[in-house]
Design a protein around this motif. Structure first.
Motif, PDB file in Angstrom:
ATOM      1  N   ARG A 117       0.825  -1.206   0.000  1.00 31.36           N
ATOM      2  CA  ARG A 117       0.000   0.000   0.000  1.00 31.36           C
ATOM      3  C   ARG A 117       0.863   1.261   0.000  1.00 31.36           C
ATOM      4  N   LYS A 118       1.907   1.285   0.840  1.00 28.72           N
ATOM      5  CA  LYS A 118       2.789   2.451   0.891  1.00 28.72           C
ATOM      6  C   LYS A 118       3.499   2.674  -0.440  1.00 28.72           C
ATOM      7  N   LYS A 119       3.977   1.601  -1.057  1.00 29.56           N
ATOM      8  CA  LYS A 119       4.656   1.730  -2.346  1.00 29.56           C
ATOM      9  C   LYS A 119       3.707   2.258  -3.408  1.00 29.56           C
ATOM     10  N   GLU A 120       2.493   1.662  -3.465  1.00 24.62           N
ATOM     11  CA  GLU A 120       1.545   2.040  -4.517  1.00 24.62           C
ATOM     12  C   GLU A 120       0.970   3.438  -4.327  1.00 24.62           C
ATOM     13  N   GLN A 121       0.799   3.884  -3.080  1.00 24.10           N
ATOM     14  CA  GLN A 121       0.179   5.180  -2.838  1.00 24.10           C
ATOM     15  C   GLN A 121       1.182   6.308  -2.672  1.00 24.10           C
ATOM     16  N   ARG A 122       2.406   6.003  -2.253  1.00 28.90           N
ATOM     17  CA  ARG A 122       3.383   7.059  -1.992  1.00 28.90           C
ATOM     18  C   ARG A 122       4.596   6.969  -2.903  1.00 28.90           C
ATOM     19  N   THR A 123       5.378   5.942  -2.710  1.00 26.98           N
ATOM     20  CA  THR A 123       6.686   5.862  -3.359  1.00 26.98           C
ATOM     21  C   THR A 123       6.595   5.770  -4.876  1.00 26.98           C
ATOM     22  N   TYR A 124       5.726   4.906  -5.393  1.00 27.96           N
ATOM     23  CA  TYR A 124       5.663   4.664  -6.832  1.00 27.96           C
ATOM     24  C   TYR A 124       4.277   4.916  -7.412  1.00 27.96           C
ATOM     25  N   ALA A 125       3.549   5.865  -6.860  1.00 27.70           N
ATOM     26  CA  ALA A 125       2.194   6.148  -7.346  1.00 27.70           C
ATOM     27  C   ALA A 125       2.196   6.503  -8.828  1.00 27.70           C
ATOM     28  N   ASP A 126       3.202   7.239  -9.297  1.00 29.10           N
ATOM     29  CA  ASP A 126       3.253   7.620 -10.703  1.00 29.10           C
ATOM     30  C   ASP A 126       3.473   6.405 -11.604  1.00 29.10           C
ATOM     31  N   VAL A 127       4.222   5.428 -11.150  1.00 33.76           N
ATOM     32  CA  VAL A 127       4.436   4.199 -11.924  1.00 33.76           C
ATOM     33  C   VAL A 127       3.147   3.388 -11.958  1.00 33.76           C
ATOM     34  N   ARG A 132       3.424  -1.983 -15.692  1.00 36.41           N
ATOM     35  CA  ARG A 132       2.730  -2.740 -14.636  1.00 36.41           C
ATOM     36  C   ARG A 132       3.645  -2.831 -13.425  1.00 36.41           C
ATOM     37  N   PHE A 133       3.207  -2.324 -12.280  1.00 33.84           N
ATOM     38  CA  PHE A 133       4.000  -2.344 -11.058  1.00 33.84           C
ATOM     39  C   PHE A 133       3.623  -3.562 -10.231  1.00 33.84           C
ATOM     40  N   ILE A 134       4.636  -4.325  -9.808  1.00 32.06           N
ATOM     41  CA  ILE A 134       4.409  -5.468  -8.935  1.00 32.06           C
ATOM     42  C   ILE A 134       5.268  -5.295  -7.695  1.00 32.06           C
ATOM     43  N   SER A 135       4.620  -5.288  -6.560  1.00 27.58           N
ATOM     44  CA  SER A 135       5.318  -5.183  -5.289  1.00 27.58           C
ATOM     45  C   SER A 135       5.752  -6.593  -4.895  1.00 27.58           C
ATOM     46  N   ALA A 136       7.006  -6.905  -5.164  1.00 28.92           N
ATOM     47  CA  ALA A 136       7.542  -8.256  -4.946  1.00 28.92           C
ATOM     48  C   ALA A 136       8.124  -8.341  -3.535  1.00 28.92           C
ATOM     49  N   ASP A 137       7.239  -8.422  -2.560  1.00 25.24           N
ATOM     50  CA  ASP A 137       7.643  -8.379  -1.156  1.00 25.24           C
ATOM     51  C   ASP A 137       7.632  -9.766  -0.537  1.00 25.24           C
ATOM     52  N   MET A 138       8.513  -9.942   0.445  1.00 26.67           N
ATOM     53  CA  MET A 138       8.567 -11.176   1.229  1.00 26.67           C
ATOM     54  C   MET A 138       8.753 -10.816   2.696  1.00 26.67           C
ATOM     55  N   ILE A 161      10.240 -12.042   6.374  1.00 24.48           N
ATOM     56  CA  ILE A 161      11.399 -12.856   6.736  1.00 24.48           C
ATOM     57  C   ILE A 161      11.014 -14.254   7.200  1.00 24.48           C
ATOM     58  N   ASP A 162       9.742 -14.464   7.550  1.00 24.22           N
ATOM     59  CA  ASP A 162       9.298 -15.804   7.933  1.00 24.22           C
ATOM     60  C   ASP A 162       8.729 -16.566   6.742  1.00 24.22           C
ATOM     61  N   ASP A 163       9.198 -16.216   5.528  1.00 25.57           N
ATOM     62  CA  ASP A 163       8.915 -16.945   4.294  1.00 25.57           C
ATOM     63  C   ASP A 163       7.464 -16.856   3.827  1.00 25.57           C
ATOM     64  N   ILE A 164       6.866 -15.697   3.979  1.00 25.78           N
ATOM     65  CA  ILE A 164       5.541 -15.442   3.412  1.00 25.78           C
ATOM     66  C   ILE A 164       5.746 -14.512   2.230  1.00 25.78           C
ATOM     67  N   TRP A 165       5.188 -14.886   1.081  1.00 23.05           N
ATOM     68  CA  TRP A 165       5.344 -14.100  -0.136  1.00 23.05           C
ATOM     69  C   TRP A 165       4.094 -13.282  -0.402  1.00 23.05           C
ATOM     70  N   ALA A 166       4.285 -12.110  -0.982  1.00 23.98           N
ATOM     71  CA  ALA A 166       3.160 -11.255  -1.350  1.00 23.98           C
ATOM     72  C   ALA A 166       2.307 -11.949  -2.413  1.00 23.98           C
ATOM     73  N   PRO A 167       0.988 -11.827  -2.333  1.00 18.69           N
ATOM     74  CA  PRO A 167       0.115 -12.470  -3.320  1.00 18.69           C
ATOM     75  C   PRO A 167       0.431 -12.062  -4.763  1.00 18.69           C
ATOM     76  N   ASP A 168       0.768 -10.788  -5.002  1.00 18.54           N
ATOM     77  CA  ASP A 168       1.114 -10.349  -6.361  1.00 18.54           C
ATOM     78  C   ASP A 168       2.350 -11.068  -6.883  1.00 18.54           C
ATOM     79  N   LEU A 169       3.313 -11.307  -6.014  1.00 18.73           N
ATOM     80  CA  LEU A 169       4.530 -12.014  -6.412  1.00 18.73           C
ATOM     81  C   LEU A 169       4.226 -13.469  -6.731  1.00 18.73           C
ATOM     82  N   VAL A 170       3.395 -14.118  -5.931  1.00 18.92           N
ATOM     83  CA  VAL A 170       3.010 -15.506  -6.178  1.00 18.92           C
ATOM     84  C   VAL A 170       2.285 -15.621  -7.525  1.00 18.92           C
TER      85      VAL A 170
END
Length: 128
Positions: A85-95, A102-108, A110-119
């Motif tokens: 949410r922070k990336k899409e609304q603040r940091t990379y809103a223009d992208v 197409r912007f994909i927030s490829a986040d993980m 540390i306890d091995d949970i992957w972002a749904p967009d990345l999956v």
């Protein structure tokens, strides 16, 4: 993480560039903009063939004091949702709003949970 994402995209058939300035993408930004995206993938047959910008982040469900962050003690991926949410609304809103990339927030976490967009993205690559 960035090298892993770049390799996965290459193996999926994309032309890959790493650590690219946003001003060099198909996005309107000021010429002095020095923000970078970790992985840019071109030439993939999904998302209507548009350029894909992957921003990788490793997040922790705990603060530096060891307290749970943003409902992470209640549900999995709460921290990932907040990071996206922070990336899409603040940091990379223009992208995100450009329509040309197409912007994909490829986040993980540390306890091995992957972002749904990345999956979803990796699953689509696997079918190419």
């Amino acid at each position: 993480m960035e090298r892993m994402l770049a390799r996965i995209c290459r193996e999926g058939g994309a032309r890959v560039r790493t650590n690219q300035l946003i001003r060099n993408l198909n996005v309107r930004v000021h010429s002095s903009d020095n923000r970078r995206i970790e992985v840019i993938a071109d030439g993939l047959p999904f998302y209507s063939g548009c350029q894909i910008a992957l921003d990788a982040t490793l997040v922790s469900p705990l603060t530096c004091q060891g307290n749970p962050r943003l409902n992470s003690h209640i549900r999995d991926a709460a921290v990932l949702e907040e990071a996206r949410r922070k990336k899409e609304q603040r940091t990379y809103a223009d992208v995100v709003n450009s329509g040309r990339c197409r912007f994909i927030s490829a986040d993980m976490e540390i306890d091995d949970i992957w972002a749904p967009d990345l999956v979803t993205f990796i699953a689509r690559l696997a079918t190419v």
